[in-house]
Scaffold this active site. Structure first.
Site, PDB file in Angstrom:
ATOM      1  N   PRO A 173      40.057  32.585  38.712  1.00  0.00           N
ATOM      2  CA  PRO A 173      41.505  32.785  39.710  1.00  0.00           C
ATOM      3  C   PRO A 173      41.581  34.121  40.241  1.00  0.00           C
ATOM      4  CG  PRO A 173      41.820  32.809  36.995  1.00  0.00           C
ATOM      5  CD  PRO A 173      40.511  32.713  37.485  1.00  0.00           C
ATOM      6  N   LEU A 174      41.230  34.878  39.694  1.00  0.00           N
ATOM      7  CA  LEU A 174      40.656  36.587  40.102  1.00  0.00           C
ATOM      8  C   LEU A 174      39.791  36.307  40.537  1.00  0.00           C
ATOM      9  CD1 LEU A 174      42.976  38.424  36.691  1.00  0.00           C
ATOM     10  CD2 LEU A 174      44.137  36.846  38.940  1.00  0.00           C
ATOM     11  N   GLY A 175      39.118  35.816  41.557  1.00  0.00           N
ATOM     12  CA  GLY A 175      38.077  36.121  42.773  1.00  0.00           C
ATOM     13  C   GLY A 175      37.348  37.109  41.560  1.00  0.00           C
ATOM     14  N   GLY A 204      37.111  39.388  39.933  1.00  0.00           N
ATOM     15  CA  GLY A 204      37.837  40.991  39.284  1.00  0.00           C
ATOM     16  C   GLY A 204      38.136  40.877  41.007  1.00  0.00           C
ATOM     17  N   PHE A 205      38.094  40.435  41.896  1.00  0.00           N
ATOM     18  CA  PHE A 205      38.452  41.291  42.891  1.00  0.00           C
ATOM     19  C   PHE A 205      39.813  41.173  43.828  1.00  0.00           C
ATOM     20  CE2 PHE A 205      38.721  41.788  48.208  1.00  0.00           C
ATOM     21  CZ  PHE A 205      38.545  42.505  48.420  1.00  0.00           C
ATOM     22  N   TYR A 252      26.906  30.489  27.170  1.00  0.00           N
ATOM     23  CA  TYR A 252      27.749  31.790  27.109  1.00  0.00           C
ATOM     24  C   TYR A 252      27.015  32.706  25.797  1.00  0.00           C
ATOM     25  CZ  TYR A 252      30.744  29.512  30.056  1.00  0.00           C
ATOM     26  OH  TYR A 252      31.165  29.133  30.783  1.00  0.00           O
ATOM     27  N   HIS A 303      29.327  20.795  31.114  1.00  0.00           N
ATOM     28  CA  HIS A 303      28.973  21.693  31.454  1.00  0.00           C
ATOM     29  C   HIS A 303      28.052  21.274  33.275  1.00  0.00           C
ATOM     30  CE1 HIS A 303      28.701  26.345  30.600  1.00  0.00           C
ATOM     31  NE2 HIS A 303      29.366  26.303  32.235  1.00  0.00           N
TER      32      HIS A 303
END
Length: 332
Positions: free
Chosen positions: A219-221, A223-224, A58, A125
């Protein structure tokens, strides 16, 4: 704050982790600011999100350096998870490297960047197709013996192509079985959310049956599921969502009923509860071995995510979430 354990080593972490990747890689580079990101890491630790998830690729390397700045002051407060096995070349081309010598050198470099003597969870990874996974895993096991790493995990990401062929995670599970013969797998990280539930079918049960922790990535798609994104808003060219099949304007509009359902559930718990917190609380309900790892760049969202551990969904909530329509993408 609720606590959870990872793997047979019973490594203790907060119920909600912090994905540090967006601070340096993959999302909206114009909004990546080092000092603000550092404050976000501290806010997450203050709120009980002790698991900090990063990787050497990253940035590359920038994210580990950022986390290392926080660890310099607060190593005792954090559970450090980083990854090895991917290299970023020209034009951001990513290649796998699982050669034992490389793995050991990469670990030493990560320890320096993270400013720590030991990595709590060291994740592979990606498996290198040119190297038997047993060789890579054996080298990582030697790092545990040497005291540089406390436990080993596997990142089972990048399986979207397999989703189309109906073989999602079958290869991963076969690899995990081979790894277990060499050294215990303490955790598996894979995508799991209200709109990406494929891991529920086989991968999550595999982990539960063996006492392996499950780190729920995205877990929040992406951001969606926060309900803060608008169909057609567009993304910067280097943002992964600019090429994601669920983030075309058409598909974002088509998937609004998923967010609407989360909003309805949130409203039953009070004005302060958000769709994102409902999505995270749903994940916590998938089992005591599940730790959601939402990524964020902002302090307020880190605190909001951590607070989801205090939200108790009702049976009615669970039924409504189970009935939400399946998410659509441009591959459908």
């Amino acid at each position: 704050m609720e606590r959870r354990t990872i793997g047979a080593a019973a490594l203790e972490v907060g119920a909600i982790g912090l994905g540090c990747m967006p601070m340096s890689w993959g999302y909206t580079s114009s909004q990546q600011h080092g000092e603000r990101s550092l404050r976000t890491v501290h806010a997450a630790l203050d709120a009980g999100s002790t698991l900090l998830d990063t990787a050497d690729m990253y940035g590359p390397f920038k994210n580990e350096l950022l986390v290392g700045r926080a660890l310099k002051e607060r190593r005792a407060d954090a559970f450090v998870s980083t990854k090895v096995g991917l290299l970023v070349g020209g034009d951001a081309h990513v290649v796998a490297n699982g050669r034992p010598g490389y793995v050991k050198r990469a670990c030493d470099a990560s320890l320096r960047r993270l400013r720590t003597d030991v990595i709590d969870l060291y994740q592979l990874h990606r498996a290198d197709p040119e190297v038997p996974v047993e060789e890579t895993w054996g080298a990582m096991a030697e790092l545990v013996t040497a005291g540089k790493v406390r436990a080993l995990g596997v990142s089972a990401m990048g399986a979207r192509a397999a989703r189309r062929s109906g073989t999602l995670y079958e290869v991963t599970i076969r690899q995990l079985e081979r790894m277990q013969q060499v050294f215990p797998v303490s955790a598996v990280q894979a995508e799991l959310s209200v709109w990406s539930r494929e891991a529920l079918d086989a991968l999550l049960p595999w982990c539960a049956a063996r006492g392996v922790g499950f780190l729920a990535a995205m877990p929040l798609g992406n951001g969606f599921l926060t309900g803060t994104l608008t169909p057609g808003q567009g993304f910067e060219p280097d943002d992964v969502r600019a090429r994601h099949p669920r983030f075309t304007a058409e598909m974002m509009a088509a998937n609004q009923p998923v967010v609407a359902g989360l909003r309805r559930v949130a409203a039953r718990h009070g004005d302060e509860v958000t769709p994102a917190q409902v999505a995270l609380a749903w994940l916590l309900g998938r089992g005591p071995h599940v730790v959601p790892v939402p990524g964020t760049k902002r302090e307020e969202w880190a605190r909001e995510n951590a607070a989801a551990a205090r939200l108790a969904l009702t049976p009615q909530d669970e039924v409504e979430i189970a009935r939400l329509p399946a998410a659509r993408g441009s591959w459908d």
